[in-house]
Design a protein around this motif. Structure first.
Motif, PDB file in Angstrom:
ATOM      1  N   TYR A   1      -3.372   3.349 -10.909  1.00 28.66           N
ATOM      2  CA  TYR A   1      -1.984   2.997 -10.625  1.00 28.66           C
ATOM      3  C   TYR A   1      -1.729   3.015  -9.111  1.00 28.66           C
ATOM      4  O   TYR A   1      -1.163   2.070  -8.552  1.00 28.66           O
ATOM      5  CB  TYR A   1      -1.033   3.959 -11.343  1.00 28.66           C
ATOM      6  N   CYS A   2      -2.151   4.074  -8.438  1.00 25.81           N
ATOM      7  CA  CYS A   2      -1.939   4.198  -6.986  1.00 25.81           C
ATOM      8  C   CYS A   2      -2.649   3.081  -6.229  1.00 25.81           C
ATOM      9  O   CYS A   2      -2.108   2.536  -5.255  1.00 25.81           O
ATOM     10  CB  CYS A   2      -2.404   5.560  -6.493  1.00 25.81           C
ATOM     11  N   TYR A   3      -3.858   2.741  -6.680  1.00 21.12           N
ATOM     12  CA  TYR A   3      -4.562   1.621  -6.050  1.00 21.12           C
ATOM     13  C   TYR A   3      -3.726   0.350  -6.183  1.00 21.12           C
ATOM     14  O   TYR A   3      -3.502  -0.368  -5.212  1.00 21.12           O
ATOM     15  CB  TYR A   3      -5.947   1.392  -6.669  1.00 21.12           C
ATOM     16  N   ARG A   4      -3.274   0.084  -7.395  1.00 25.75           N
ATOM     17  CA  ARG A   4      -2.587  -1.187  -7.643  1.00 25.75           C
ATOM     18  C   ARG A   4      -1.261  -1.311  -6.893  1.00 25.75           C
ATOM     19  O   ARG A   4      -0.946  -2.384  -6.381  1.00 25.75           O
ATOM     20  CB  ARG A   4      -2.365  -1.386  -9.139  1.00 25.75           C
ATOM     21  N   VAL A   5      -0.483  -0.247  -6.846  1.00 24.40           N
ATOM     22  CA  VAL A   5       0.846  -0.365  -6.237  1.00 24.40           C
ATOM     23  C   VAL A   5       0.853  -0.077  -4.733  1.00 24.40           C
ATOM     24  O   VAL A   5       1.831  -0.433  -4.069  1.00 24.40           O
ATOM     25  CB  VAL A   5       1.894   0.513  -6.959  1.00 24.40           C
ATOM     26  N   ALA A   6      -0.188   0.542  -4.206  1.00 26.51           N
ATOM     27  CA  ALA A   6      -0.161   0.884  -2.782  1.00 26.51           C
ATOM     28  C   ALA A   6      -1.488   0.641  -2.062  1.00 26.51           C
ATOM     29  O   ALA A   6      -1.489   0.153  -0.928  1.00 26.51           O
ATOM     30  CB  ALA A   6       0.263   2.342  -2.595  1.00 26.51           C
ATOM     31  N   GLY A   7      -2.592   0.964  -2.677  1.00 26.63           N
ATOM     32  CA  GLY A   7      -3.885   0.732  -2.031  1.00 26.63           C
ATOM     33  C   GLY A   7      -4.100  -0.736  -1.712  1.00 26.63           C
ATOM     34  O   GLY A   7      -4.719  -1.093  -0.707  1.00 26.63           O
ATOM     35  N   THR A   8      -3.546  -1.575  -2.562  1.00 29.12           N
ATOM     36  CA  THR A   8      -3.665  -3.016  -2.362  1.00 29.12           C
ATOM     37  C   THR A   8      -3.055  -3.479  -1.040  1.00 29.12           C
ATOM     38  O   THR A   8      -3.538  -4.439  -0.441  1.00 29.12           O
ATOM     39  CB  THR A   8      -2.971  -3.761  -3.521  1.00 29.12           C
ATOM     40  N   VAL A   9      -2.025  -2.782  -0.586  1.00 29.24           N
ATOM     41  CA  VAL A   9      -1.352  -3.180   0.651  1.00 29.24           C
ATOM     42  C   VAL A   9      -2.330  -3.137   1.821  1.00 29.24           C
ATOM     43  O   VAL A   9      -2.362  -4.053   2.655  1.00 29.24           O
ATOM     44  CB  VAL A   9      -0.113  -2.301   0.933  1.00 29.24           C
ATOM     45  N   GLY A  10      -3.151  -2.107   1.880  1.00 31.24           N
ATOM     46  CA  GLY A  10      -4.154  -2.038   2.938  1.00 31.24           C
ATOM     47  C   GLY A  10      -5.127  -3.202   2.869  1.00 31.24           C
ATOM     48  O   GLY A  10      -5.492  -3.789   3.889  1.00 31.24           O
ATOM     49  N   LEU A  11      -5.536  -3.554   1.650  1.00 26.74           N
ATOM     50  CA  LEU A  11      -6.473  -4.666   1.486  1.00 26.74           C
ATOM     51  C   LEU A  11      -5.842  -6.005   1.846  1.00 26.74           C
ATOM     52  O   LEU A  11      -6.520  -6.916   2.309  1.00 26.74           O
ATOM     53  CB  LEU A  11      -7.003  -4.695   0.052  1.00 26.74           C
TER      54      LEU A  11
END
Length: 195
Positions: A143-153
């Motif tokens: 969940y954290c990857y999808r909603v926030a980690g993605t922003v870095g990518l």
């Protein structure tokens, strides 16, 4: 990172430069209003990078508003399907509105921007619709990857990696991903006290 699967059209015609400039100005105004310190940091970027980052920020904010905004109670899986279709248009150079046009121009200007993190963020919004508790850290991490980690990518290809950097590109992406996940975990911990 995997290459984008949607073919991109060339950058939007500059004959519409006035409308595009207005779209980027709106993106900058939204960023300035809702992310003041982040906005100040963008002032250190080149104008093209700054505008692209603003466009990404606004797309992320609009995406989040679907499930966390004032009309979130009315958001359905169908609404997210429609939002994802709009994303197809952005990456194909067929934006739906002027804010989408800013993002379409940004992803055309920075071809290394991959659509996968954008799609993954929409999947994170789908998770918000389905559940609010996670039984394992692995579920929470996803969940954290999808909603926030993605922003870095999304943003590393725009901000770039210094040619003199000792860190390799993969290390920079891993750091951006970790920072996004850490920020989301912090937001969750802060919300626990409030709720």
């Amino acid at each position: 990172l995997a290459a984008s699967t949607t073919p991109r059209k060339a950058r939007l015609s500059r004959r519409d430069a006035g409308v595009l400039d207005e779209a980027f100005d709106r993106c900058g105004a939204v960023c300035k209003e809702y992310a003041k310190t982040f906005y100040l940091a963008t002032q250190l970027m080149t104008p093209e990078r700054r505008r692209a980052i603003w466009a990404i920020y606004v797309w992320c904010r609009r995406t989040d508003e679907l499930v966390d905004g004032p009309n979130a109670a009315h958001t359905s899986a169908l609404a997210l399907d429609r939002w994802e279709s709009r994303l197809d248009g952005v990456f194909a150079g067929r934006p739906y509105d002027m804010l989408d046009a800013a993002l379409a121009d940004a992803v055309a200007a920075f071809p290394a921007v991959d659509e996968r993190p954008f799609r993954d963020m929409v999947q994170g919004m789908r998770m918000d619709l389905a559940k609010s508790r996670y039984a394992t850290f692995d579920e929470l991490y996803l969940y954290c990857y999808r909603v926030a980690g993605t922003v870095g990518l999304m943003t590393v290809p725009v901000m770039g990696v210094s040619p003199g950097s000792q860190a390799g590109v993969e290390t920079v992406y891993a750091g951006a991903l970790a920072l996004g996940v850490a920020n989301q975990l912090t937001n969750i911990l802060r919300d626990v006290g409030e709720e």
